[in-house]
Design a protein around this motif. Structure first.
Motif, PDB file in Angstrom:
ATOM      1  N   VAL A  52       0.995  -1.382  -0.079  1.00  0.00           N
ATOM      2  CA  VAL A  52       0.368  -0.232  -0.023  1.00  0.00           C
ATOM      3  C   VAL A  52       0.998   1.472  -0.209  1.00  0.00           C
ATOM      4  CG1 VAL A  52      -1.668   1.407   1.307  1.00  0.00           C
ATOM      5  CG2 VAL A  52      -1.678  -1.348   1.124  1.00  0.00           C
ATOM      6  N   GLY A  53       2.134   1.361   0.949  1.00  0.00           N
ATOM      7  CA  GLY A  53       2.611   2.685   1.000  1.00  0.00           C
ATOM      8  C   GLY A  53       3.655   2.775  -0.360  1.00  0.00           C
ATOM      9  N   LEU A  64       1.551   1.880  10.902  1.00  0.00           N
ATOM     10  CA  LEU A  64       1.375   1.126  11.934  1.00  0.00           C
ATOM     11  C   LEU A  64      -0.045   0.986  12.263  1.00  0.00           C
ATOM     12  CD1 LEU A  64       2.811   0.107  14.597  1.00  0.00           C
ATOM     13  CD2 LEU A  64       2.609   2.445  15.353  1.00  0.00           C
ATOM     14  N   SER A  65      -1.265   1.495  11.669  1.00  0.00           N
ATOM     15  CA  SER A  65      -2.497   1.082  12.444  1.00  0.00           C
ATOM     16  C   SER A  65      -2.574   0.255  11.257  1.00  0.00           C
ATOM     17  CB  SER A  65      -3.579   2.861  11.716  1.00  0.00           C
ATOM     18  OG  SER A  65      -2.391   3.665  10.753  1.00  0.00           O
ATOM     19  N   LEU A  66      -2.492   0.136   9.579  1.00  0.00           N
ATOM     20  CA  LEU A  66      -2.771  -0.864   9.535  1.00  0.00           C
ATOM     21  C   LEU A  66      -2.557  -1.996   9.722  1.00  0.00           C
ATOM     22  CD1 LEU A  66      -2.703   0.629   5.686  1.00  0.00           C
ATOM     23  CD2 LEU A  66      -4.610   0.478   6.832  1.00  0.00           C
ATOM     24  N   MET A  67      -1.025  -1.426   9.855  1.00  0.00           N
ATOM     25  CA  MET A  67      -0.299  -2.704  10.799  1.00  0.00           C
ATOM     26  C   MET A  67      -1.005  -3.961  11.839  1.00  0.00           C
ATOM     27  SD  MET A  67       2.666  -4.042  12.400  1.00  0.00           S
ATOM     28  CE  MET A  67       2.254  -3.532  13.920  1.00  0.00           C
ATOM     29  N   LEU A  68      -1.279  -2.584  12.709  1.00  0.00           N
ATOM     30  CA  LEU A  68      -2.472  -3.648  13.476  1.00  0.00           C
ATOM     31  C   LEU A  68      -4.187  -3.990  13.196  1.00  0.00           C
ATOM     32  CD1 LEU A  68      -1.352  -0.434  16.640  1.00  0.00           C
ATOM     33  CD2 LEU A  68      -0.701  -2.739  16.213  1.00  0.00           C
ATOM     34  N   LEU A  69      -4.210  -3.386  12.513  1.00  0.00           N
ATOM     35  CA  LEU A  69      -5.932  -3.969  12.307  1.00  0.00           C
ATOM     36  C   LEU A  69      -6.019  -5.364  11.365  1.00  0.00           C
ATOM     37  CD1 LEU A  69      -7.240  -0.780  10.464  1.00  0.00           C
ATOM     38  CD2 LEU A  69      -7.964  -2.208  12.556  1.00  0.00           C
ATOM     39  N   ARG A 145     -10.987  -3.321   3.966  1.00  0.00           N
ATOM     40  CA  ARG A 145     -11.868  -1.847   3.102  1.00  0.00           C
ATOM     41  C   ARG A 145     -10.992  -0.474   3.194  1.00  0.00           C
ATOM     42  NH1 ARG A 145     -15.561  -3.861   7.139  1.00  0.00           N
ATOM     43  NH2 ARG A 145     -15.260  -2.127   8.289  1.00  0.00           N
ATOM     44  N   GLU A 146     -10.210  -0.305   4.414  1.00  0.00           N
ATOM     45  CA  GLU A 146      -9.094   0.930   4.131  1.00  0.00           C
ATOM     46  C   GLU A 146      -8.084   1.035   3.294  1.00  0.00           C
ATOM     47  OE1 GLU A 146      -8.274   4.667   5.320  1.00  0.00           O
ATOM     48  OE2 GLU A 146      -9.151   3.557   5.801  1.00  0.00           O
ATOM     49  N   ARG A 147      -7.929  -0.725   2.567  1.00  0.00           N
ATOM     50  CA  ARG A 147      -6.411  -0.966   2.147  1.00  0.00           C
ATOM     51  C   ARG A 147      -7.341  -0.273   0.595  1.00  0.00           C
ATOM     52  NH1 ARG A 147      -3.998  -6.862   1.072  1.00  0.00           N
ATOM     53  NH2 ARG A 147      -6.243  -7.053   0.745  1.00  0.00           N
ATOM     54  N   THR A 148      -8.582  -0.733   0.712  1.00  0.00           N
ATOM     55  CA  THR A 148      -8.979  -1.155  -0.620  1.00  0.00           C
ATOM     56  C   THR A 148      -9.352   0.263  -1.380  1.00  0.00           C
ATOM     57  OG1 THR A 148     -10.521  -2.733  -0.466  1.00  0.00           O
ATOM     58  CG2 THR A 148     -11.471  -1.639  -2.254  1.00  0.00           C
ATOM     59  N   ARG A 149      -9.821   0.934   0.157  1.00  0.00           N
ATOM     60  CA  ARG A 149     -10.143   2.681  -0.176  1.00  0.00           C
ATOM     61  C   ARG A 149      -8.919   3.446  -0.720  1.00  0.00           C
ATOM     62  NH1 ARG A 149      -9.007   7.608   2.663  1.00  0.00           N
ATOM     63  NH2 ARG A 149      -7.871   6.252   3.736  1.00  0.00           N
TER      64      ARG A 149
END
Length: 376
Positions: A52-53, A64-69, A145-149
């Protein structure tokens, strides 16, 4: 004669020895969980930053927040190894300090400290399935969902993605295609309805096609605006508005079916019914449900397997060889689990068999080794 000496199964007692062994096991499990969780989170951090990055500029805090999800779901999938390595380390430590030798010399049966450890693993498996798993599934769904967005925002594409929906019952099926969806106003735009009738033998026959400028779902019905419908062998009919019955909830027209891994244990039965009513295969969801039900047994079986190998150390004295054998056997059962899941997903074997076969094999192997070690 005291009542204590007349107990028919003394290894069911929960005394000081059992508590001490459980404390040692809990410490080792915490260390094993910390090591595995740290490794998984490190891998996920690198993967997200490269995946994603690379598409969108993300700060370290966002990664970090995506990793924690994402990480909790992976950690839960590897919890059997936490119980394998943690229990193995606990009993090896007891063996190295000659505490197991002292217990056995005092006439303490191995069942008195092996079964409480397995019971604790079984209880933690129930907590994982009913509480920790649903939380991790919700986090995984949010991550998807956040990755898709973020990926959609990074692509900058203005081309709307087509939406496909399928619903129906035993008598009728509808396949719905929309050119795009308007979530703010709860509408599907540029929509086409393909309607099929089901006969008594389960065969579907195409009945009618309806094209509409827009469609909205409310109170168990589709409201079509500026629609044109045509049945086989008949002329097209235009409707200013047209209502079609629907079995979907009001918000389901604007949601995709969640992945089995992103579906909570408590939501899986309802999700299976939804997917079945829509005419899709429910194999992946039924397999996931059965795997969750078998999770406590897998945790307990891994604990007994590790403890059984540790008891063999006391007699054979070959720490390295037996430890490696336990780890290899644990990985072997992991690959058996993956193979069974693949066969279950492909419907080669029933989902319940694919889910329950690996933990049952693990439990049988563990009990066989434990009986051989304890009773010869």
């Amino acid at each position: 004669m005291s009542s204590r000496t007349s107990l028919p199964v003394p290894w069911l007692r929960f005394g000081r020895i059992e508590r001490y062994v459980l404390v040692q096991q809990a410490r080792s499990l915490a260390i094993a969980l910390g090591v595995i969780a740290a490794l998984i989170m490190l891998i996920d951090f690198v993967e997200i930053s490269r995946g994603v990055g690379s598409d969108v500029d993300l700060s370290g805090l966002q990664i970090l927040s995506l990793m924690l999800l994402k990480s909790p779901q992976v950690i839960i999938q590897l919890l059997p190894f936490v119980f394998l390595f943690g229990t193995l380390a606990a009993f090896v430590g007891l063996n190295r300090r000659s505490e197991l030798i002292a217990m056995r010399a005092a006439g303490v049966s191995a069942w008195r400290f092996v079964l409480p450890a397995a019971g604790a693993a079984l209880l933690f498996g129930v907590i994982t399935v009913t509480a920790l798993g649903p939380a991790a599934a919700a986090a995984d769904g949010l991550f998807q969902r956040e990755r898709t967005r973020l990926s959609g925002a990074a692509s900058g594409s203005e081309q709307p993605e087509a939406v496909w929906i399928r619903e129906g019952d035993d008598s009728r099926q509808m396949v719905i295609r929309a050119a795009q969806q308007d979530r703010n106003n709860a509408r599907l735009l540029g929509v086409t309805f393909f309607i099929y009738n089901n006969d008594g033998d389960g065969m579907r026959t195409f009945s009618e096609r309806i094209d509409a400028a827009e469609a909205s779902l409310s109170a168990g019905r589709w409201r079509l605006v500026d629609a044109v419908g045509a049945q086989i062998g008949q002329r097209a009919v235009r409707y200013a508005t047209l209502d079609l019955p629907s079995s979907l909830a009001d918000d389901e027209a604007f949601e995709r079916f969640a992945r089995p891994q992103s579906t909570s244990f408590w939501d899986l039965p309802a999700q299976i019914r939804r997917v079945s009513d829509a005419g899709f295969s429910t194999t992946a969801y039924r397999l996931r449900l059965q795997q969750l039900l078998a999770t406590p047994l897998m945790f307990a079986a891994m604990s007994i397997l590790a403890a059984a190998f540790s008891l063999r150390l006391m007699r054979l004295g070959d720490l390295a060889r037996m430890s490696v054998a336990a780890v290899v056997l644990g990985f072997a059962f992991f690959f058996v689990n993956q193979a069974a899941s693949a066969f279950g997903s492909a419907e080669v074997i029933p989902p319940w068999l694919a889910a329950w076969l690996p933990p049952l094999l693990t439990a049988l192997a563990a009990f066989t080794l434990l009986f051989y070690t304890e009773d010869g």
